[in-house]
Write a protein that holds these residues in place. Structure first.
Motif: not given
Length: 204
Positions: A34, A37-38
């Protein structure tokens, strides 16, 4: 009974031969991490993992080609990799084949494409005019879970393109383009898209 048995064997053989000549493509967007991904979203990096599977893959050569279209016309064709033309790249040795593709539009009005194969990676830079809108990376699966690719058949697997602007609402649309029934070569004319890139793959 004997005729029925022979017919059954024949049908199974034909079915098996047909199945061996078809390769299934599945895709996965972004990163499972995550935080990473960000960070990729913040940097404007788009990533798709292409996962190919099929019995006929083993022993095949492969080619990945980028085609750029400008104002409805093919502007350039660039071969990312063609394994048969390299002494250092082996044929596919299993019935699965995976490629990670990352791409972004940079502030210097260039597009950087990174393709990671099994034992090597390739970087490509393409010049573009400063875009008014953002490019988006899409596959061609649509609502399907996979895409069928036949042996020795050039097939578009990715598009990186500017949006279609709806005249009535002014909305910027991407899925309506990649999910349309128009041939990707006709996107420029049909959707008035000034510039886009298509990634084509062939197994042979």
């Amino acid at each position: 009974m004997r005729i029925f048995l022979l017919l059954t064997i024949t049908l199974l053989t034909i079915t098996n031969i047909g199945a061996q000549g078809v390769i299934q493509l599945k895709t996965d967007y972004g990163s499972d991490n995550n935080e990473l991904h960000e960070l990729m979203r913040f940097q404007g990096i788009e990533k798709i993992t292409l996962s190919f599977e099929g019995e006929s893959l083993k022993g095949k050569d492969y080619a990945f080609i980028v085609k750029e279209f400008t104002n409805g016309r093919l502007e350039q064709t660039d071969t990312i990799i063609a394994s048969s033309k390299s002494d250092y790249i082996s044929k596919i040795d299993t019935n699965t084949f995976k490629v990670d593709v990352m791409i972004k539009t940079r502030l210097d009005s260039t597009i950087k494409l990174y393709a990671k194969f099994n034992r090597f990676s390739v970087n490509k830079i393409y010049d573009v005019e400063k875009p008014k809108d953002a490019y988006a990376l899409h596959d061609f699966l649509g609502a399907n879970q996979s895409l069928e690719i036949k042996d020795n058949t050039p097939t578009y697997v990715l598009g990186y393109f500017l949006p279609y602007i709806d005249k009535e609402t002014g909305w910027k649309m991407y899925c309506e383009v990649s999910g349309s029934n128009y041939a990707p070569e006709d996107w420029g004319e049909q959707f008035n898209i000034p510039n886009y890139f298509l990634v084509e793959v062939r197994f042979y």
